[in-house]
Scaffold this motif. Structure first.
Motif, short mmCIF file in Angstrom:
data_model
loop_
_atom_site.label_atom_id
_atom_site.label_comp_id
_atom_site.label_asym_id
_atom_site.label_seq_id
_atom_site.Cartn_x
_atom_site.Cartn_y
_atom_site.Cartn_z
N THR A 19 2.70 -5.49 3.90
CA THR A 19 2.02 -6.42 4.80
C THR A 19 2.22 -7.85 4.31
O THR A 19 2.01 -8.16 3.14
CB THR A 19 0.51 -6.12 4.87
OG1 THR A 19 0.33 -4.79 5.37
CG2 THR A 19 -0.20 -7.09 5.80
N ASP B 226 3.47 0.83 3.06
CA ASP B 226 3.12 -0.24 3.98
C ASP B 226 3.29 -1.58 3.26
O ASP B 226 2.70 -1.81 2.20
CB ASP B 226 1.67 -0.11 4.46
CG ASP B 226 1.50 1.01 5.47
OD1 ASP B 226 2.51 1.60 5.88
OD2 ASP B 226 0.35 1.29 5.84
N THR C 190 2.59 -5.92 9.43
CA THR C 190 2.81 -4.79 8.53
C THR C 190 4.05 -4.01 8.93
O THR C 190 4.29 -3.76 10.11
CB THR C 190 1.59 -3.86 8.53
OG1 THR C 190 0.43 -4.57 8.07
CG2 THR C 190 1.81 -2.66 7.61
N TYR C 191 4.83 -3.63 7.93
CA TYR C 191 6.02 -2.81 8.12
C TYR C 191 5.82 -1.52 7.32
O TYR C 191 5.26 -1.53 6.23
CB TYR C 191 7.27 -3.53 7.61
CG TYR C 191 7.48 -4.90 8.23
CD1 TYR C 191 8.35 -5.06 9.30
CD2 TYR C 191 6.81 -6.02 7.73
CE1 TYR C 191 8.55 -6.31 9.87
CE2 TYR C 191 7.01 -7.27 8.30
CZ TYR C 191 7.88 -7.41 9.36
OH TYR C 191 8.06 -8.65 9.92
N ARG C 192 6.29 -0.38 7.85
CA ARG C 192 6.07 0.91 7.19
C ARG C 192 7.38 1.65 6.98
O ARG C 192 8.23 1.74 7.87
CB ARG C 192 5.12 1.78 8.01
CG ARG C 192 5.06 3.25 7.54
CD ARG C 192 3.93 4.03 8.13
NE ARG C 192 2.64 3.59 7.57
CZ ARG C 192 1.50 4.24 7.77
NH1 ARG C 192 1.47 5.32 8.51
NH2 ARG C 192 0.39 3.80 7.21
N HIS D 225 8.50 5.50 5.89
CA HIS D 225 8.00 6.87 5.71
C HIS D 225 9.14 7.73 5.18
O HIS D 225 10.24 7.73 5.73
CB HIS D 225 7.49 7.44 7.04
CG HIS D 225 7.07 8.87 6.94
ND1 HIS D 225 5.85 9.26 6.41
CD2 HIS D 225 7.72 10.03 7.29
CE1 HIS D 225 5.76 10.57 6.45
NE2 HIS D 225 6.88 11.07 6.97
N ASP E 250 4.29 7.05 2.23
CA ASP E 250 4.11 6.01 3.25
C ASP E 250 3.93 4.68 2.51
O ASP E 250 2.93 4.47 1.82
CB ASP E 250 2.91 6.29 4.14
CG ASP E 250 3.17 7.41 5.12
OD1 ASP E 250 4.16 7.31 5.88
OD2 ASP E 250 2.41 8.40 5.13
N ARG F 219 0.86 -1.18 0.00
CA ARG F 219 0.00 0.00 0.00
C ARG F 219 0.90 1.23 0.00
O ARG F 219 1.79 1.37 0.84
CB ARG F 219 -0.91 0.02 1.23
CG ARG F 219 -1.77 1.28 1.29
CD ARG F 219 -2.77 1.25 2.41
NE ARG F 219 -3.49 2.52 2.49
CZ ARG F 219 -4.51 2.73 3.31
NH1 ARG F 219 -4.93 1.77 4.13
NH2 ARG F 219 -5.11 3.90 3.33
#
Length: 360
Positions: free
Chosen positions: A222, A220, A232-234, A236, A218, A200
């Motif tokens: 998952t 994401d 989930t890892y994000r 930024h 951002d 995402r």
């Protein structure tokens, strides 16, 4: 465990150590029940050594008292290893006098301490979700599309990963995994032991300083498990946009300037994903056991990188560690039996396990 002689034999001081890891020599042993039991006894001895090595990295002990009308009827002690065996080498093994012994040199440390035994992974990649704010510059959406393509191309090149399918279907909605999988069975069905990948990407603008704006990314990532689990890892990132023109719009950049901003914004996405994939490949195969007719089984097998020598360790938090060996290995199914013959098959129904390869 009644089937194993759980004696810790340190043949030498730790060979090497860091602040997070310990390298130690350990000997495990097990009784050989018959002349046909030698291979199984060797695996039990190896499992004994691996458990001792993990215990050497620290152990968590929890005590429980069972009361009946204010009277203590029993005391239970749950012991779980805190250390994780990151890798091991068999130094010696022998069977004599009805006893098998295996000596290993094991590297023990906490999760993420480094080093691992790579597993195999089957991945289904779902259609990426891309959302771009109307306030973002026109080149933001093509950039988001490019990021998703780059990650999927990186996935396809990853060693030990089989991409079963890249589908244009949307990912399962949170809380609706089971319904979604039922509806799509046969096309993008996520089996136990498989990993689903959902990307995402959100691109937006935010205030930067007193009057400026920044374009934000951002990302994401998952990972979905075939038994309903997800993580989930994000990532930024943000880059400052040029100032406002006299007409009140964000000033347009020349192409070299846009390319530079795009590179700054997206440059970390591929290496970030590559690091995540390496982490996932370092994780042991995890699954929940089933019991039917006295047979313990799990829906994983050679497709997930398991071999006949793998050993399963129970991984539920509120129970003592038990070990099981593989007696039948198929492409996507294993049959197991407890290394402790006093444990009934029913004691393992619904319990999660992690597999450790005993012959790396």
């Amino acid at each position: 465990m009644r089937a194993l002689a759980l004696s810790l034999c340190l043949l030498a001081p730790p060979v090497a150590a860091t602040a997070q890891t310990l390298v130690i020599d350990v000997t495990g042993q097990a009784l050989q029940n018959s002349t046909d039991d030698q291979d199984s006894a060797r695996r039990r001895a190896l499992a004994d050594a691996l458990l001792q090595a993990a215990m050497a990295g620290g152990a968590k002990v929890t005590g429980h008292s069972v009361l009946d009308k204010a009277r203590i009827t029993s005391d239970l002690v749950i012991v779980r290893p805190v250390g994780r065996v990151l890798g091991h080498q068999v130094l010696a093994q022998s069977c004599a006098g009805g006893v098998c012994q295996v000596t290993i040199r094991a590297t023990v440390g906490p999760e993420g301490a480094g080093g691992c035994q790579n597993r195999k992974m089957q991945v289904i990649a779902y259609a990426p979700e891309i959302r771009v704010s109307s306030s973002a510059p026109a080149w933001a959406e093509p950039l988001a599309q490019r990021i998703s393509r780059t990650i999927l191309e990186r996935l396809a090149r990853t060693r030990d990963v089989t991409v079963k399918q890249i589908t244009n279907r949307p990912p399962p909605r949170q809380g609706q995994t089971s319904d979604y999988l039922t509806l799509t069975q046969g096309s993008v069905h996520l089996n136990p032991g498989d990993q689903g990948l959902v990307l995402r990407i959100d691109m937006n603008t935010e205030a930067a300083g007193l009057s400026g704006k920044a374009l934000t990314l951002d990302l994401d990532i998952t990972f979905l498990g075939g038994q309903g689990e997800s993580k989930t890892y994000r990532l930024h990132r943000a880059v400052k946009l040029p100032g406002v023109s006299p007409l009140g719009r964000v000033a347009e950049l020349a192409k070299p300037g846009r390319d530079r901003l795009a590179a700054d914004l997206a440059g970390e996405a591929e290496p970030y994903f590559a690091d995540l994939m390496q982490q996932k490949l370092c994780e042991p195969v995890s699954i929940v056991l089933s019991v039917s007719g006295g047979t313990i089984s799990a829906p994983v097998g050679r497709a997930q990188g398991l071999t006949r020598g793998a050993i399963a360790f129970t991984a539920d938090r509120n129970a003592s560690t038990e070990m099981l060996e593989i007696v039948e290995l198929g492409a996507e199914r294993v049959v197991l039996r407890p290394l402790d013959p006093g444990q009934p098959a029913s004691a393992f129904a619904g319990r999660p396990v992690q597999f450790l390869e005993s012959d790396p």
